[in-house]
Design a protein around this motif. Structure first.
Motif, PDB file in Angstrom:
ATOM      1  N   ALA A  70       2.743  -0.159 -12.104  1.00  0.00           N
ATOM      2  CA  ALA A  70       2.673  -1.404 -11.339  1.00  0.00           C
ATOM      3  C   ALA A  70       2.084  -1.159  -9.953  1.00  0.00           C
ATOM      4  CB  ALA A  70       4.058  -2.041 -11.233  1.00  0.00           C
ATOM      5  N   ALA A  71       2.570  -0.144  -9.266  1.00  0.00           N
ATOM      6  CA  ALA A  71       2.046   0.171  -7.935  1.00  0.00           C
ATOM      7  C   ALA A  71       0.593   0.611  -8.016  1.00  0.00           C
ATOM      8  CB  ALA A  71       2.894   1.257  -7.281  1.00  0.00           C
ATOM      9  N   ALA A  72       0.256   1.372  -9.049  1.00  0.00           N
ATOM     10  CA  ALA A  72      -1.122   1.818  -9.211  1.00  0.00           C
ATOM     11  C   ALA A  72      -2.054   0.636  -9.457  1.00  0.00           C
ATOM     12  CB  ALA A  72      -1.217   2.818 -10.361  1.00  0.00           C
ATOM     13  N   VAL A  73      -1.603  -0.314 -10.257  1.00  0.00           N
ATOM     14  CA  VAL A  73      -2.415  -1.500 -10.535  1.00  0.00           C
ATOM     15  C   VAL A  73      -2.609  -2.328  -9.272  1.00  0.00           C
ATOM     16  CG1 VAL A  73      -2.404  -3.729 -11.744  1.00  0.00           C
ATOM     17  CG2 VAL A  73      -1.890  -1.617 -12.993  1.00  0.00           C
ATOM     18  N   CYS A  74      -1.550  -2.492  -8.483  1.00  0.00           N
ATOM     19  CA  CYS A  74      -1.682  -3.250  -7.234  1.00  0.00           C
ATOM     20  C   CYS A  74      -2.678  -2.590  -6.293  1.00  0.00           C
ATOM     21  CB  CYS A  74      -0.323  -3.386  -6.553  1.00  0.00           C
ATOM     22  SG  CYS A  74       0.812  -4.510  -7.393  1.00  0.00           S
ATOM     23  N   ALA A  75      -2.642  -1.247  -6.216  1.00  0.00           N
ATOM     24  CA  ALA A  75      -3.582  -0.526  -5.359  1.00  0.00           C
ATOM     25  C   ALA A  75      -5.006  -0.684  -5.863  1.00  0.00           C
ATOM     26  CB  ALA A  75      -3.201   0.949  -5.292  1.00  0.00           C
ATOM     27  N   ALA A  76      -5.200  -0.598  -7.168  1.00  0.00           N
ATOM     28  CA  ALA A  76      -6.537  -0.759  -7.739  1.00  0.00           C
ATOM     29  C   ALA A  76      -7.042  -2.183  -7.558  1.00  0.00           C
ATOM     30  CB  ALA A  76      -6.516  -0.387  -9.221  1.00  0.00           C
ATOM     31  N   ALA A  77      -6.143  -3.153  -7.623  1.00  0.00           N
ATOM     32  CA  ALA A  77      -6.526  -4.550  -7.410  1.00  0.00           C
ATOM     33  C   ALA A  77      -6.990  -4.759  -5.974  1.00  0.00           C
ATOM     34  CB  ALA A  77      -5.362  -5.469  -7.739  1.00  0.00           C
ATOM     35  N   PHE A  78      -6.281  -4.152  -5.022  1.00  0.00           N
ATOM     36  CA  PHE A  78      -6.685  -4.265  -3.623  1.00  0.00           C
ATOM     37  C   PHE A  78      -8.088  -3.699  -3.415  1.00  0.00           C
ATOM     38  CE2 PHE A  78      -6.971  -2.155   0.562  1.00  0.00           C
ATOM     39  CZ  PHE A  78      -6.910  -3.272   1.373  1.00  0.00           C
TER      40      PHE A  78
END
Length: 413
Positions: free
Chosen positions: A359-367
């Motif tokens: 989840a945190a990795a996806v949020c970072a990639a989305a940013f």
């Protein structure tokens, strides 16, 4: 950004996930000082349901400030407060048959919750408050005590008595959970509570959605045993789930409701504690605070109610929610190997994976790709989506495309 690192406290959090200096925003978009645009599916943790700087609200605020309208007034009578109360009754309370008194506590959600808990104890003469696993109600001591996450509660640094945490949404065949709830509310398991506080959708807790049947059962038990039912609608109110109040779908009428975040319309601080008129037992000044008269917030809050006067906002939000659900279903189907699953209502959605760290990795990639989304849940295991209610269908689709690309990037070994 050196000044932030040099002077600002280490308590800062969101800026750690989004290392940019933001400068301006409009609608569904926020821009950093380098001019890069980001789709905002965070919306100030739900305080910007109508997007950034909605023109109608901005013009109302500018007119008020230009004529030297009162900015601060404690709880004195002002024309701005009168206009808000009249419009709130006309557009929100009366059409729903809600006989609520309106209290203006301090301007944050935790202030609204604190007032609700204090009032419940005064009305009933009892101390115990029941809340639920993974609940989040604020960071002041009373609100913290009602939180259901041990890590969050531990930040108090002191014991948090007179609270009992039960399992959230004991629907289905979970008879043991329902029997425990009934025993607690009746007092047969010990001290009878003053109140139960619940979120119909737990935002910070991981986008956990309570069923309408469970909420109705909870309301019935509270009424039967003369326990006050408090709905914390700080994040899920003001249309986030479709209706103006998130509890409307279940057909219940809470005794007390806490509102904040988007009630101000423009992102300006404001909070309300609503309660049935027969519960108005406050003595003058018994629960007070300095910032109970945020007149600029009254102005933008009054203007924001125009979104609800025509009766189209709920339908539009539910229709957009169906689009988001459809796009998330496709995303999950394409990432079954990651155990991707989605849940939500209206325009609040959560995306989970088998591995919590994703989840945190996806949020970072989305940013990195131009989309703001945050994590939620007790282990930050959920990607939470809170797009503006005013986002266009094209913006919603664009945001979900970015999210899908971020998931694909994180799926690569």
């Amino acid at each position: 950004m050196n000044v932030f690192h040099a002077i600002e406290s280490e308590v800062r959090s969101y800026c750690r996930a989004w290392p940019a200096v933001f400068d301006r925003a409009q609608g569904s978009w926020i821009h950093d000082e380098q001019g890069r645009a980001y789709l905002d599916f965070f919306t100030g943790a739900g305080s910007l349901n109508y997007g950034h700087n909605p023109p109608e609200l901005k013009q109302a605020l500018l007119r008020y400030l230009e004529r030297d309208g009162i900015a601060h007034s404690l709880d004195m009578f002002t024309t701005a407060k009168r206009a808000f109360l009249e419009r709130f009754e006309e557009v929100i309370l009366r059409p729903r048959g809600l006989d609520y008194r309106v209290q203006f506590p301090g301007p944050a959600g935790a202030n609204a919750v604190e007032a609700a808990l204090k009032l419940a104890r005064k009305v009933t003469g009892r101390k115990l408050v029941v809340s639920f696993t993974n609940a989040f109600h604020g960071m002041t001591l009373g609100a913290l005590a009602a939180c259901g996450n041990a890590r969050t509660r531990a930040t108090a640094g002191v014991p948090l008595p007179h609270h009992l945490v039960l399992r959230y949404d004991g629907s289905g065949d979970d008879r043991a959970a329902e029997q425990q709830l009934a025993a607690v509310l009746s007092g047969s398991a010990g001290e009878r509570p003053a109140a139960v506080i619940v979120e119909t959708v737990q935002g910070e807790g991981g986008v956990n959605v309570a069923s309408a049947a469970w909420l109705r059962r909870l309301a019935e038990l509270c009424e039967r045993h003369r326990v006050l039912l408090i709905v914390d609608d700080v994040q899920m109110g003001c249309g986030r789930t479709g209706p103006f109040f998130s509890f409307e779908e279940a057909g219940i009428t809470p005794d007390v409701v806490a509102l904040s975040k988007s009630i101000g319309g423009y992102g300006l601080p404001m909070a309300l504690t609503l309660f049935k008129s027969d519960l108005d037992v406050w003595a003058p000044g018994e629960h007070n605070g300095t910032f109970r008269g945020p007149n600029p917030s009254f102005v933008t809050a009054t203007a924001a109610l125009d979104f609800w006067a025509a009766g189209t906002m709920e339908k539009q939000t539910l229709a957009k929610g169906e689009l988001v659900e459809e796009l998330l279903a496709r995303l999950c189907a394409g990432n079954a190997v990651l155990g991707a699953m989605h849940r939500g209502r209206g325009l609040v959605w959560g995306l989970t994976f088998d591995a919590d760290h994703l989840a945190a990795a996806v949020c970072a990639a989305a940013f990195e790709r131009g989309l703001l989304v945050e994590t939620s849940g007790p282990r930050d295991e959920v990607v939470k989506l809170l797009p503006p209610l005013t986002a266009t269908r094209d913006e919603l689709a664009q945001g979900l495309d970015i999210l899908a690309d971020a998931v694909r990037a994180c799926a690569v070994p």
